[in-house]
Design a protein around this motif. Structure first.
Motif, mmCIF file in Angstrom:
data_model
loop_
_atom_site.group_PDB
_atom_site.id
_atom_site.type_symbol
_atom_site.label_atom_id
_atom_site.label_comp_id
_atom_site.label_asym_id
_atom_site.label_seq_id
_atom_site.Cartn_x
_atom_site.Cartn_y
_atom_site.Cartn_z
ATOM 1 N N ILE A 62 -1.186 7.673 -12.610
ATOM 2 C CA ILE A 62 -1.112 7.008 -11.311
ATOM 3 C C ILE A 62 -1.307 5.509 -11.496
ATOM 4 C CG2 ILE A 62 -2.117 6.865 -8.992
ATOM 5 C CD1 ILE A 62 -3.329 9.673 -9.515
ATOM 6 N N SER A 63 -0.349 4.721 -11.010
ATOM 7 C CA SER A 63 -0.507 3.264 -10.994
ATOM 8 C C SER A 63 -1.013 2.823 -9.627
ATOM 9 C CB SER A 63 0.824 2.570 -11.275
ATOM 10 O OG SER A 63 1.076 2.486 -12.652
ATOM 11 N N ILE A 64 -2.006 1.957 -9.644
ATOM 12 C CA ILE A 64 -2.437 1.277 -8.420
ATOM 13 C C ILE A 64 -1.786 -0.099 -8.476
ATOM 14 C CG2 ILE A 64 -4.393 0.617 -6.976
ATOM 15 C CD1 ILE A 64 -4.388 3.586 -7.649
ATOM 16 N N ALA A 65 -0.832 -0.354 -7.584
ATOM 17 C CA ALA A 65 0.020 -1.538 -7.741
ATOM 18 C C ALA A 65 0.165 -2.319 -6.445
ATOM 19 C CB ALA A 65 1.399 -1.110 -8.244
ATOM 20 N N GLN A 66 0.195 -3.641 -6.590
ATOM 21 C CA GLN A 66 0.428 -4.552 -5.466
ATOM 22 C C GLN A 66 0.703 -5.915 -6.075
ATOM 23 O OE1 GLN A 66 1.447 -5.903 -2.728
ATOM 24 N NE2 GLN A 66 0.081 -4.842 -1.289
ATOM 25 N N ASN A 67 1.795 -6.575 -5.650
ATOM 26 C CA ASN A 67 2.108 -7.858 -6.263
ATOM 27 C C ASN A 67 1.312 -9.007 -5.650
ATOM 28 O OD1 ASN A 67 3.870 -7.830 -3.819
ATOM 29 N ND2 ASN A 67 4.564 -9.780 -4.636
ATOM 30 N N LYS A 68 0.484 -8.691 -4.667
ATOM 31 C CA LYS A 68 -0.372 -9.701 -4.044
ATOM 32 C C LYS A 68 -1.802 -9.512 -4.539
ATOM 33 C CE LYS A 68 -1.457 -11.597 0.531
ATOM 34 N NZ LYS A 68 -2.879 -11.838 0.233
ATOM 35 N N GLY A 69 -2.449 -10.608 -4.926
ATOM 36 C CA GLY A 69 -3.838 -10.521 -5.374
ATOM 37 C C GLY A 69 -4.807 -10.461 -4.214
ATOM 38 N N GLY A 70 -6.058 -10.119 -4.510
ATOM 39 C CA GLY A 70 -7.109 -10.135 -3.503
ATOM 40 C C GLY A 70 -7.085 -8.997 -2.516
ATOM 41 N N ILE A 177 -5.296 6.549 -14.814
ATOM 42 C CA ILE A 177 -5.167 5.586 -13.727
ATOM 43 C C ILE A 177 -4.887 4.212 -14.325
ATOM 44 C CG2 ILE A 177 -6.188 4.763 -11.574
ATOM 45 C CD1 ILE A 177 -6.098 7.838 -11.851
ATOM 46 N N ILE A 178 -3.811 3.570 -13.877
ATOM 47 C CA ILE A 178 -3.414 2.275 -14.416
ATOM 48 C C ILE A 178 -3.673 1.183 -13.386
ATOM 49 C CG2 ILE A 178 -1.524 0.905 -15.377
ATOM 50 C CD1 ILE A 178 -0.163 3.495 -16.223
ATOM 51 N N ASP A 179 -4.443 0.174 -13.794
ATOM 52 C CA ASP A 179 -4.671 -1.010 -12.967
ATOM 53 C C ASP A 179 -3.636 -2.056 -13.369
ATOM 54 O OD1 ASP A 179 -5.770 -2.814 -11.202
ATOM 55 O OD2 ASP A 179 -7.306 -3.503 -12.599
ATOM 56 N N THR A 180 -2.681 -2.333 -12.488
ATOM 57 C CA THR A 180 -1.583 -3.232 -12.808
ATOM 58 C C THR A 180 -1.898 -4.662 -12.367
ATOM 59 O OG1 THR A 180 -0.469 -2.815 -10.699
ATOM 60 C CG2 THR A 180 0.086 -1.363 -12.546
ATOM 61 N N PRO A 181 -1.235 -5.646 -12.951
ATOM 62 C CA PRO A 181 -1.478 -7.049 -12.566
ATOM 63 C C PRO A 181 -0.814 -7.366 -11.219
ATOM 64 C CG PRO A 181 0.244 -6.946 -14.212
ATOM 65 C CD PRO A 181 -0.279 -5.552 -14.074
ATOM 66 N N LEU A 192 4.521 0.917 -14.167
ATOM 67 C CA LEU A 192 5.261 1.780 -13.253
ATOM 68 C C LEU A 192 6.168 2.750 -14.006
ATOM 69 C CD1 LEU A 192 6.183 -0.793 -10.453
ATOM 70 C CD2 LEU A 192 4.347 0.912 -10.423
ATOM 71 N N TYR A 193 6.802 2.294 -15.088
ATOM 72 C CA TYR A 193 7.643 3.180 -15.896
ATOM 73 C C TYR A 193 6.816 4.315 -16.522
ATOM 74 C CZ TYR A 193 12.136 0.686 -15.881
ATOM 75 O OH TYR A 193 13.343 0.130 -15.522
ATOM 76 N N SER A 194 5.515 4.080 -16.693
ATOM 77 C CA SER A 194 4.638 5.075 -17.319
ATOM 78 C C SER A 194 4.119 6.113 -16.338
ATOM 79 C CB SER A 194 3.420 4.383 -17.954
ATOM 80 O OG SER A 194 3.815 3.427 -18.894
ATOM 81 N N SER A 195 4.262 5.847 -15.054
ATOM 82 C CA SER A 195 3.535 6.606 -14.032
ATOM 83 C C SER A 195 4.388 7.662 -13.338
ATOM 84 C CB SER A 195 2.980 5.642 -12.979
ATOM 85 O OG SER A 195 2.129 4.682 -13.578
ATOM 86 N N LYS A 196 3.709 8.661 -12.867
ATOM 87 C CA LYS A 196 4.339 9.672 -12.014
ATOM 88 C C LYS A 196 4.186 9.300 -10.546
ATOM 89 C CE LYS A 196 4.552 14.619 -11.044
ATOM 90 N NZ LYS A 196 4.057 15.979 -11.404
ATOM 91 N N TYR A 197 3.052 8.635 -10.245
ATOM 92 C CA TYR A 197 2.758 8.267 -8.861
ATOM 93 C C TYR A 197 2.394 6.780 -8.780
ATOM 94 C CZ TYR A 197 1.932 13.348 -8.622
ATOM 95 O OH TYR A 197 2.040 14.712 -8.720
ATOM 96 N N CYS A 198 2.645 6.201 -7.618
ATOM 97 C CA CYS A 198 2.215 4.837 -7.343
ATOM 98 C C CYS A 198 1.476 4.811 -6.008
ATOM 99 C CB CYS A 198 3.417 3.898 -7.293
ATOM 100 S SG CYS A 198 2.996 2.191 -6.857
ATOM 101 N N ILE A 199 0.314 4.169 -6.003
ATOM 102 C CA ILE A 199 -0.470 3.987 -4.783
ATOM 103 C C ILE A 199 -0.578 2.487 -4.531
ATOM 104 C CG2 ILE A 199 -2.740 4.304 -3.710
ATOM 105 C CD1 ILE A 199 -3.048 6.826 -5.429
ATOM 106 N N ILE A 200 -0.328 2.077 -3.304
ATOM 107 C CA ILE A 200 -0.278 0.652 -2.968
ATOM 108 C C ILE A 200 -1.390 0.299 -1.984
ATOM 109 C CG2 ILE A 200 1.150 -1.205 -2.023
ATOM 110 C CD1 ILE A 200 3.611 0.590 -2.641
ATOM 111 N N PRO A 201 -2.393 -0.462 -2.420
ATOM 112 C CA PRO A 201 -3.408 -0.948 -1.475
ATOM 113 C C PRO A 201 -2.901 -2.190 -0.757
ATOM 114 C CG PRO A 201 -3.964 -1.667 -3.689
ATOM 115 C CD PRO A 201 -2.678 -0.889 -3.803
ATOM 116 N N PHE A 202 -3.298 -2.373 0.482
ATOM 117 C CA PHE A 202 -2.969 -3.628 1.140
ATOM 118 C C PHE A 202 -4.087 -4.011 2.092
ATOM 119 C CE2 PHE A 202 -2.016 -1.682 5.134
ATOM 120 C CZ PHE A 202 -1.898 -2.707 6.061
ATOM 121 N N GLN A 203 -4.226 -5.304 2.275
ATOM 122 C CA GLN A 203 -5.230 -5.842 3.180
ATOM 123 C C GLN A 203 -4.508 -6.372 4.415
ATOM 124 O OE1 GLN A 203 -7.888 -8.458 1.196
ATOM 125 N NE2 GLN A 203 -9.244 -8.752 2.939
ATOM 126 N N ALA A 204 -5.037 -6.061 5.579
ATOM 127 C CA ALA A 204 -4.343 -6.357 6.836
ATOM 128 C C ALA A 204 -4.422 -7.832 7.194
ATOM 129 C CB ALA A 204 -4.914 -5.503 7.966
#
Length: 311
Positions: A62-70, A177-181, A192-204
């Motif tokens: 599982i990758s935890i991914a988001q192209n926005k920091g913070g 679990i992969i922590d992506t940049p 992402l190429y390594s993962s079966k699933y992707c979870i995307i956190p976001f801040q409102a």
């Protein structure tokens, strides 16, 4: 944690709780008066046995991914990884050269230490690089030299390079679990190429939707570019992190939930001082303050994830 609260969380009676504990655990602490003291590791396992009790298999990446920091990506990895480790052997991979995840697990490397970039050059080094950081929880750490590795003949690098390394140890772990940049760069791609699933956190925050759309568009682009048929990533869902109860947050959260452009988890993780405080002490929130409301929220999010894996 006392029995009354555990019964409430699990929705079971005290006799059932005591029977389940006797059947499944030998490590329950007791007070001087002989009363059981429960930890989140017990509650998570009992909840799984009560509600699922199905095999989740091996090597769920599982990758935890988001192209926005913070957005609280690394803190989410830390706390979810601990929850996963209560059910099965878990590996976390630090894919960010800033090494924040590694440092959160009290792992500080020097250049000569074997780390992620060395493993990507030579898959046989992966077991030497992996470090145990908690019961049932291992870490593949990173170091700033990964930045140099990325710049060296980047165009010649295979996007499946991390997937090949993971394949050599995949069957040893129930969860990886992969922590992506926080960028749409090659490091994110190999995660992402390594993962079966992707979870995307976001801040409102304003423009938060743009960050979600960017990462989803990147995944779609990667899928179209893949000619091997090896890229089979599932976007498991978006979850709202660092949530605050105010009009702006409610409006943005509602926009995301009702967009219908991607799946959204029901659970929201609140903004709370418990998160940075637990990171400062190198602990998960489950260990730092078991009574904190955010523990219940991570518990709920975790089981939303588990339900998607086993079903």
């Amino acid at each position: 944690m006392r029995a009354g609260k555990v019964q409430k969380i699990l929705g079971i009676t005290k006799p059932t709780l005591l029977r389940k504990i006797e059947e499944n655990f030998q490590d329950i602490e007791k007070t001087n008066s002989g009363e059981n003291i429960f930890r989140w590791k017990h509650i998570i396992k009992l909840h799984y046995l009560k509600n699922f009790n199905k095999s989740f298999g091996k090597g769920n990446v599982i990758s935890i991914a988001q192209n926005k920091g913070g957005v609280g990506k690394t803190s989410s990895v830390i706390n979810l990884a601990h929850a996963f480790s209560y059910l099965g052997k878990t590996l976390v991979i630090d894919l960010d050269s800033q090494s924040n995840l590694s440092q959160s697990f009290n792992t500080y490397l020097v250049e000569k230490d074997i780390s992620l970039s060395d493993v990507l050059d030579d898959n046989t080094l992966i077991k030497k690089a992996i470090r145990n950081v908690a019961p049932n929880l291992d870490l593949l750490p990173n170091h700033l030299k990964f930045e140099k590795w990325l710049k060296n003949d980047k165009d010649k690098k295979n996007p499946f390079i991390l997937k090949k390394a993971i394949k050599t140890i995949k069957d040893e772990y129930s969860f990886i679990i992969i922590d992506t940049p926080p960028s749409l760069a090659f490091a994110l791609e190999i995660g992402l190429y390594s993962s079966k699933y992707c979870i995307i956190p976001f801040q409102a925050h304003p423009f938060a939707m743009d960050g979600i759309i960017n990462i989803i568009d990147e995944i779609k682009t990667m899928s179209k570019k893949d000619e091997t048929g090896s890229f089979d990533l599932e976007i498991m869902g978006v979850f709202i992190n660092n949530y605050e109860e105010n009009i702006l947050y409610n409006q943005i959260a509602e926009q995301v939930i009702t967009s219908k452009k991607f799946p959204v988890f029901n659970t929201k993780i609140r903004k709370t001082v418990n998160i940075p405080q637990s990171q400062a002490t190198k602990e998960s929130v489950f260990d730092f303050d078991e009574s904190a409301k955010v523990c219940n929220e991570y518990f709920d999010l975790f089981f939303e994830i588990i339900e998607k894996i086993v079903n």
